[in-house]
Design an enzyme around this catalytic site. Structure first.
Site, PDB file in Angstrom:
ATOM      1  N   HIS A 278     -22.480  64.144  67.377  1.00 14.04           N
ATOM      2  CA  HIS A 278     -20.922  64.805  67.046  1.00 14.04           C
ATOM      3  C   HIS A 278     -20.865  65.153  65.746  1.00 14.04           C
ATOM      4  CE1 HIS A 278     -19.300  62.734  70.790  1.00 14.04           C
ATOM      5  NE2 HIS A 278     -20.330  61.874  70.607  1.00 14.04           N
ATOM      6  N   GLN A 279     -20.121  66.268  65.427  1.00 17.47           N
ATOM      7  CA  GLN A 279     -20.118  66.843  64.203  1.00 17.47           C
ATOM      8  C   GLN A 279     -19.597  66.041  63.123  1.00 17.47           C
ATOM      9  OE1 GLN A 279     -17.645  70.390  63.332  1.00 17.47           O
ATOM     10  NE2 GLN A 279     -19.304  71.508  63.784  1.00 17.47           N
ATOM     11  N   GLY A 340     -18.474  48.954  62.839  1.00 20.49           N
ATOM     12  CA  GLY A 340     -18.566  47.538  62.868  1.00 20.49           C
ATOM     13  C   GLY A 340     -19.936  47.028  62.146  1.00 20.49           C
ATOM     14  N   GLU A 363     -24.623  49.393  32.160  1.00 17.18           N
ATOM     15  CA  GLU A 363     -25.607  50.381  31.416  1.00 17.18           C
ATOM     16  C   GLU A 363     -24.238  51.390  30.850  1.00 17.18           C
ATOM     17  OE1 GLU A 363     -29.304  51.900  31.157  1.00 17.18           O
ATOM     18  OE2 GLU A 363     -30.021  50.481  32.726  1.00 17.18           O
TER      19      GLU A 363
HETATM   20  N1  COS Z   1     -27.449  58.059  19.845  1.00 17.84           N
HETATM   21  C1  COS Z   1     -27.458  57.955  18.476  1.00 17.84           C
HETATM   22  N2  COS Z   1     -26.470  57.435  17.666  1.00 17.84           N
HETATM   23  C2  COS Z   1     -25.380  57.250  18.272  1.00 17.84           C
HETATM   24  C3  COS Z   1     -25.004  57.144  19.771  1.00 17.84           C
HETATM   25  C4  COS Z   1     -26.228  57.697  20.481  1.00 17.84           C
HETATM   26  N3  COS Z   1     -26.085  57.849  21.678  1.00 17.84           N
HETATM   27  N4  COS Z   1     -23.810  57.025  20.074  1.00 17.84           N
HETATM   28  C5  COS Z   1     -23.289  56.714  18.751  1.00 17.84           C
HETATM   29  N5  COS Z   1     -23.957  56.829  17.840  1.00 17.84           N
HETATM   30  C6  COS Z   1     -23.881  56.691  16.412  1.00 17.84           C
HETATM   31  C7  COS Z   1     -22.816  57.800  15.794  1.00 17.84           C
HETATM   32  O1  COS Z   1     -23.269  58.828  15.353  1.00 17.84           O
HETATM   33  C8  COS Z   1     -22.188  56.761  14.714  1.00 17.84           C
HETATM   34  O2  COS Z   1     -23.208  57.083  13.659  1.00 17.84           O
HETATM   35  P1  COS Z   1     -22.609  57.813  12.170  1.00 17.84           P
HETATM   36  O3  COS Z   1     -21.269  57.170  11.833  1.00 17.84           O
HETATM   37  O4  COS Z   1     -23.711  57.516  11.292  1.00 17.84           O
HETATM   38  O5  COS Z   1     -22.602  59.247  12.920  1.00 17.84           O
HETATM   39  C9  COS Z   1     -22.289  55.287  15.066  1.00 17.84           C
HETATM   40  O6  COS Z   1     -23.216  55.259  16.117  1.00 17.84           O
HETATM   41  C10 COS Z   1     -21.133  55.171  15.762  1.00 17.84           C
HETATM   42  O7  COS Z   1     -20.557  55.831  16.835  1.00 17.84           O
HETATM   43  P2  COS Z   1     -19.241  55.832  17.399  1.00 17.84           P
HETATM   44  O8  COS Z   1     -18.308  55.994  16.368  1.00 17.84           O
HETATM   45  O9  COS Z   1     -19.155  56.935  18.692  1.00 17.84           O
HETATM   46  O10 COS Z   1     -19.240  54.421  17.880  1.00 17.84           O
HETATM   47  P3  COS Z   1     -18.229  53.811  19.028  1.00 17.84           P
HETATM   48  O11 COS Z   1     -18.148  52.243  18.817  1.00 17.84           O
HETATM   49  O12 COS Z   1     -17.026  54.632  19.143  1.00 17.84           O
HETATM   50  O13 COS Z   1     -18.967  53.856  20.550  1.00 17.84           O
HETATM   51  C11 COS Z   1     -19.287  54.454  22.365  1.00 17.84           C
HETATM   52  C12 COS Z   1     -18.400  54.505  21.319  1.00 17.84           C
HETATM   53  C13 COS Z   1     -18.492  54.589  23.807  1.00 17.84           C
HETATM   54  C14 COS Z   1     -20.401  55.651  22.506  1.00 17.84           C
HETATM   55  C15 COS Z   1     -20.115  53.318  22.737  1.00 17.84           C
HETATM   56  O14 COS Z   1     -19.360  51.987  22.597  1.00 17.84           O
HETATM   57  C16 COS Z   1     -20.788  53.127  24.116  1.00 17.84           C
HETATM   58  O15 COS Z   1     -22.020  53.935  24.384  1.00 17.84           O
HETATM   59  N6  COS Z   1     -20.397  52.122  24.843  1.00 17.84           N
HETATM   60  C17 COS Z   1     -21.125  51.673  25.889  1.00 17.84           C
HETATM   61  C18 COS Z   1     -21.973  50.686  25.758  1.00 17.84           C
HETATM   62  C19 COS Z   1     -22.818  50.279  26.959  1.00 17.84           C
HETATM   63  O16 COS Z   1     -23.262  51.004  27.649  1.00 17.84           O
HETATM   64  N7  COS Z   1     -22.384  48.898  27.446  1.00 17.84           N
HETATM   65  C20 COS Z   1     -23.139  48.484  28.248  1.00 17.84           C
HETATM   66  C21 COS Z   1     -24.452  47.855  28.004  1.00 17.84           C
HETATM   67  S1  COS Z   1     -25.084  47.362  29.566  1.00 17.84           S
HETATM   68  S2  COS Z   1     -27.034  46.730  28.698  1.00 17.84           S
END
Ligand code: COS
Length: 379
Positions: A278-279, A340, A363
């Site tokens: 059936h598609q 189901g 992550e």
């Molecule tokens: N690699 C290297 N450096 C990074 C980076 C990356 N991927 N992301 C951010 N940075 C650096 C920035 O360059 C900045 O440094 P400088 O001021 O020297 O340039 C510094 O870290 C702060 O970055 P930013 O201002 O973007 O920080 P924020 O707090 O606003 O971060 C995001 C925002 C959304 C990027 C961050 O909070 C994030 O990735 N959150 C998700 C975390 C996550 O995955 N949580 C689940 C973990 S499960 S194990």
């Protein structure tokens, strides 16, 4: 798998070895682990004998020293069996990667000596108020002579309570925002390390997820990974590198859903013919295949770039987001195709859907990935 022709003989051998292990030791027991909400320690021992917990650790330290592409091939196979089990094993890469990025040889050796004999590690970044806002870290590390004293509670920690070593992110300097965060390697048996509440999760229930609590834990100063203040960047770089590996498990979930649906669609008849004739059903299966193939290629592309020394946060986030969203879509359709039976716990499909959901959350949520991607484009 469509990438077969690109694989080396070694990659093919490893893939078949893990596939065989998954068929015999994982698939038959996965539903039971899910119901019991329990990490299968005995099966992990068998996986550890094969070195599956050491994919990323260099061979000079007793690991398998695999590149990202090979790791993704194997993580997909594990994902076909049980995503929770795959996540538990994969957490060792997450625990190790900060050392790969910023650790000394001595630290890598010490970490390896703990996990190589068959132990797990855990990555302790998230806190209850943090999560997406990873920089909002309340755990502190105060220097005291040749030690740091750690205090704080980490949340949603995969392998909490079963890991022998934790990679912990803590504030060494308040008032400096994310630039006050540092990374530490912390042995789980140090006085003051304890395990808090266990999460009873919707999916990936074969993985152990708990709070991990640090109360006046004295950590030798040489357990600092990198320099003071580098912790946030180390954490972000770690996630950039590990997101494709984890997403390969989501691709494995998709492939398992397709395999189950194809089998079912050939057997189950309505209106005098197999539902696959059936598609309405055939096209759903076609869409599942299209999306899964695309997710796999993105994940492998991200892995391949890293194997060429190109660490691009954007492609890592693109692959993670697409694979996670695809896993959710594909498994939701798979439940629909089995109707189901798809909704029943007697069939493996509803578990795939529950397992898939976490790939839009951990992550870095897929909303955060879109923040990262758009930020990189619009900066
Ligand atoms: N690699 C290297 N450096 C990074 C980076 C990356 N991927 N992301 C951010 N940075 C650096 C920035 O360059 C900045 O440094 P400088 O001021 O020297 O340039 C510094 O870290 C702060 O970055 P930013 O201002 O973007 O920080 P924020 O707090 O606003 O971060 C995001 C925002 C959304 C990027 C961050 O909070 C994030 O990735 N959150 C998700 C975390 C996550 O995955 N949580 C689940 C973990 S499960 S194990």
């Amino acid at each position: 798998m469509s990438n077969d022709y690109l694989m080396t003989p070694e990659q093919k051998d490893l893939q078949l070895m893990v596939r065989d292990f998954v068929e015999k030791e994982v698939k038959p027991y996965s539903a039971e682990w899910d119901v019991k909400d329990e990490f299968p320690a005995e099966t992990f021992k068998k996986a550890a004998e094969m070195g599956l917990h050491l994919l990323a650790i260099p061979d000079e330290f007793g690991g398998m020293g695999l590149d990202h592409t090979t790791t993704c091939i194997l993580r997909e196979e594990l994902g076909k069996g049980d995503a929770g089990f795959a996540v538990s094993i994969g957490a060792n890469t997450l625990g190790y990667t900060p050392l790969e990025i910023a650790g000394t040889k001595e630290q890598i050796k010490k970490f390896s000596e703990i996990v190589v004999p068959g132990e797990l590690s855990a990555f302790c970044l998230t806190e209850a108020q943090g999560g997406s806002d990873a920089g909002n870290c309340k755990t502190t590390a105060v220097k005291d002579g040749d030690e740091y004293i750690l205090n704080g509670t980490k949340a949603f920690i995969t392998n909490g309570g079963i890991a022998k070593v934790y990679t912990v992110f803590a504030m060494t300097e308040k008032g400096k925002g994310v630039k006050g965060m540092s990374a530490f390697m912390v042995e789980a048996d140090l006085p003051g390390v304890s395990v808090g509440a266990k999460e009873h999760k919707m999916g990936i229930r074969a993985s152990n997820t708990t709070e991990v609590i640090f109360t006046d834990v004295r950590v030798p100063a040489d357990h600092l990974i990198g320099k003071e203040g580098e912790g946030f960047k180390i954490a972000m770089k770690t996630l950039d590198r590990t997101r494709p590996d984890g997403s390969a498990t989501a691709v494995g979930i998709c492939q398992r859903a397709i395999d189950e649906c194809v089998k079912y669609a050939k057997e189950r008849e309505v209106f005098g013919r197999a539902i696959g004739k059936h598609q309405a059903v055939a096209f759903m299966i076609a869409d599942m295949e299209i999306q899964t193939q695309a997710a796999r290629q993105l994940v492998m592309h991200a892995a391949n770039l890293m194997d060429h020394g190109i660490f691009d946060p954007n492609i890592s986030s693109v692959a993670k987001t697409f694979a996670g969203d695809t896993a959710m879509r594909v498994t939701t359709d798979a439940v629909q195709i089995l109707g189901g039976f798809g909704y029943s716990r007697d069939y493996p499909i509803e578990k795939l859907m529950r397992d898939a959901k976490i790939y839009q959350i951990f992550e870095g949520t897929n909303q955060i990935q879109r923040v990262v991607i758009s930020g990189n484009l619009l900066r």
